[in-house]
Design a protein around this motif. Structure first.
Motif, short mmCIF file in Angstrom:
data_model
loop_
_atom_site.label_atom_id
_atom_site.label_comp_id
_atom_site.label_asym_id
_atom_site.label_seq_id
_atom_site.Cartn_x
_atom_site.Cartn_y
_atom_site.Cartn_z
N THR A 2 0.75 -1.06 0.13
CA THR A 2 -0.19 -0.15 -0.06
C THR A 2 0.92 1.08 0.14
O THR A 2 1.80 1.30 0.71
CB THR A 2 -0.86 -0.18 1.09
OG1 THR A 2 -1.66 -1.21 1.04
CG2 THR A 2 -1.76 1.11 1.26
N ARG A 3 0.48 2.33 -0.75
CA ARG A 3 1.29 3.37 -1.05
C ARG A 3 0.63 4.67 -0.05
O ARG A 3 -0.57 4.51 -0.02
CB ARG A 3 1.26 3.93 -2.40
CG ARG A 3 1.88 2.94 -3.18
CD ARG A 3 1.61 3.46 -4.71
NE ARG A 3 0.29 3.24 -5.14
CZ ARG A 3 -0.44 2.31 -5.60
NH1 ARG A 3 0.03 1.03 -5.44
NH2 ARG A 3 -1.56 2.32 -5.99
N THR A 4 1.46 5.20 0.72
CA THR A 4 0.89 6.29 1.49
C THR A 4 1.24 7.45 1.21
O THR A 4 2.49 7.68 1.03
CB THR A 4 1.36 5.98 3.05
OG1 THR A 4 0.72 4.65 3.55
CG2 THR A 4 0.59 7.01 3.96
N ALA A 31 -9.92 6.38 -1.53
CA ALA A 31 -8.79 5.55 -1.17
C ALA A 31 -8.98 4.25 -0.46
O ALA A 31 -8.60 3.01 -0.77
CB ALA A 31 -7.72 6.46 -0.09
N LYS A 32 -10.23 4.19 0.27
CA LYS A 32 -10.69 2.96 0.83
C LYS A 32 -11.21 2.08 -0.12
O LYS A 32 -10.90 0.86 -0.06
CB LYS A 32 -11.82 3.27 1.82
CG LYS A 32 -12.37 2.13 2.49
CD LYS A 32 -13.51 2.56 3.67
CE LYS A 32 -14.09 1.21 4.52
NZ LYS A 32 -15.06 1.75 5.37
N ASP A 34 -10.25 2.12 -3.38
CA ASP A 34 -9.07 1.32 -4.27
C ASP A 34 -8.16 0.59 -3.41
O ASP A 34 -7.97 -0.48 -4.38
CB ASP A 34 -8.26 2.79 -4.64
CG ASP A 34 -7.05 2.39 -5.62
OD1 ASP A 34 -6.14 1.93 -5.11
OD2 ASP A 34 -7.20 2.68 -6.67
N GLY A 35 -7.98 0.59 -2.29
CA GLY A 35 -7.21 -0.30 -1.56
C GLY A 35 -5.54 -0.32 -1.67
O GLY A 35 -4.66 -0.90 -1.06
N GLY A 36 -5.28 0.69 -2.82
CA GLY A 36 -3.89 0.52 -3.10
C GLY A 36 -3.26 1.54 -2.46
O GLY A 36 -1.85 1.58 -2.54
N PHE A 37 -3.87 2.61 -1.97
CA PHE A 37 -3.11 3.78 -1.26
C PHE A 37 -4.00 4.24 -0.33
O PHE A 37 -5.21 4.10 -0.14
CB PHE A 37 -2.81 4.98 -2.51
CG PHE A 37 -4.00 5.42 -2.78
CD1 PHE A 37 -4.73 6.82 -2.19
CD2 PHE A 37 -4.70 5.12 -4.07
CE1 PHE A 37 -5.75 7.46 -2.74
CE2 PHE A 37 -5.83 5.65 -4.45
CZ PHE A 37 -6.66 6.76 -3.82
N THR A 38 -3.26 4.94 0.71
CA THR A 38 -3.83 5.73 1.68
C THR A 38 -3.34 7.15 1.94
O THR A 38 -2.18 7.37 1.37
CB THR A 38 -3.48 4.98 3.00
OG1 THR A 38 -2.17 5.04 3.33
CG2 THR A 38 -3.87 3.62 3.12
N GLU A 312 -1.48 8.24 -9.10
CA GLU A 312 -2.61 7.61 -8.90
C GLU A 312 -3.87 8.02 -10.10
O GLU A 312 -4.77 8.36 -9.80
CB GLU A 312 -3.46 7.74 -7.46
CG GLU A 312 -2.16 7.42 -6.22
CD GLU A 312 -2.00 5.65 -6.20
OE1 GLU A 312 -2.85 5.01 -6.68
OE2 GLU A 312 -0.93 5.45 -5.68
#
Length: 359
Positions: A2-4, A31-32, A34-38, A312
């Motif tokens: 996961t990318r932050t 973001a929630k 997508d799941g790939g980033f926060t 993104e």
């Protein structure tokens, strides 16, 4: 993995707090899903209220603090009881110039369900990107006042045009035009009357154009440009102009595309040596502050530009599809668009649309 991303949120004044709050809700929902980033969002209470308390819109080390973030989401600055030049130079321009966000990018197009005040204009005829030189020109902050209060009082406002400043914004604009299907660029000038800085602007435009033989370009005086935008919108694609000229033309573009409440902005540091800042262009709008009727679409669109800048792309496209789904339904139109939808209702509709676009 996961990318932050660390995001600095600066709501600022007036409806800025309302639309930035709405923007954060939409971004977190995206973001929630997508799941790939926060998104790790930190809020800053910089603005007119802080100025009243402390004498400064932001702390002296504020821009140094911002350098540790990946991007900035900005609302608005300005209050009726404070001179506008204090608030603008005390916060927004301080951030833009110190972080060298020299490319101000303002897309303008007719979203689904939105009507232009122009007669018989088709959506495809009004699809522009205005590139504004954001670091010098007429907003360089050079000049001064002397003999205050006397009959011989003098004020000077000096426009600064540098070769490096013009070259980099022209190259940015040509590259952007090259990336779009029509590959067209219009360079806005006023070199018939401003015979030094704007002549340099024209000369460098011609030099940079030789590097982009695949881009069709032309040059237009700023006053004639207002006529062309209203009478022949389909002839325009990417537009590059100085700090002052693009500031004015982009507001006209927003109005022609339906409402200034729809218009986003990216203040970019293209070399990424510092974070870029994303904001709606509508200002603090104290006349509607606290009424819950501010249109958050410009902030959502700015957030989509922020996501694209962060890499993104899929999330940015999903958010734009959600925005278009929302504006297509007149039930989601805020008062500036002739409707009665509230900020909260538009935000909820956008979050629902994000979910629908994921299926």
């Amino acid at each position: 993995m996961t990318r932050t991303y660390r995001i600095a949120a600066i709501p600022g004044d007036g409806i800025g707090a309302e639309v930035v709050g709405a923007g954060q809700k939409v971004l977190q929902a995206l973001a929630k899903l997508d799941g790939g980033f926060t998104l790790d969002i930190t809020g800053f209470d910089w603005g007119s209220e802080r100025y009243r308390r402390t004498g400064a819109f932001m702390p002296g080390e504020g821009t140094d603090v911002l350098r540790s973030f990946d991007a900035i989401l900005f609302g608005a600055v300005g209050a009726p009881d404070l001179p506008d030049h204090l608030s603008l130079w005390g916060l927004r321009l301080q951030i833009c110039q110190t972080l060298d966000q020299y490319a101000n990018v303002r897309p303008a197009r007719m979203l689904p369900g939105i009507t232009s005040p122009l007669r018989n204009v088709e959506a495809g005829d009004l699809d522009w990107v205005i590139v504004r030189e954001n670091s010098e020109g007429e907003y360089s902050g050079q000049g001064g006042r002397s003999h205050r209060g006397l009959g011989c009082e003098v004020a000077t406002e000096v426009s600064i045009f540098t070769r490096v400043g013009i070259e980099r914004i022209m190259r940015f604009a040509f590259e952007l035009a090259r990336s779009r299907p029509r590959k067209r660029l219009t360079v806005v000038t006023k070199s018939n009357a401003q015979r030094h800085g704007m002549v340099l602007w024209d000369e460098i435009a011609s030099e940079i154009a030789s590097e982009f033989p695949d881009v069709v370009w032309d040059r237009m005086l700023v006053d004639a440009m207002t006529v062309r935008m209203t009478m022949d919108p389909g002839s325009l694609d990417v537009i590059v102009a100085t700090n002052l000229h693009a500031d004015i033309l982009s507001d006209l573009a927003a109005a022609l595309s339906g409402s200034i409440g729809l218009a986003p902005t990216a203040n970019l540091n293209p070399e990424r040596s510092a974070p870029s800042m994303f904001e709606p262009i509508h200002g603090s709008a104290f006349d509607i502050t606290g009424k819950g009727t501010a249109n958050p679409i410009a902030t959502f669109w700015s957030a989509a530009m922020m996501l694209e800048h962060l890499g993104e792309t899929a999330a940015a496209e999903r958010l734009m599809r959600a925005i278009e789904r929302v504006t297509a339904d007149a039930e989601n139109h805020s008062p500036d668009l002739g409707g009665s939808a509230t900020t909260e209702e538009i935000t909820s509709a956008t979050i629902r649309a994000i979910g629908l676009n994921a299926t």
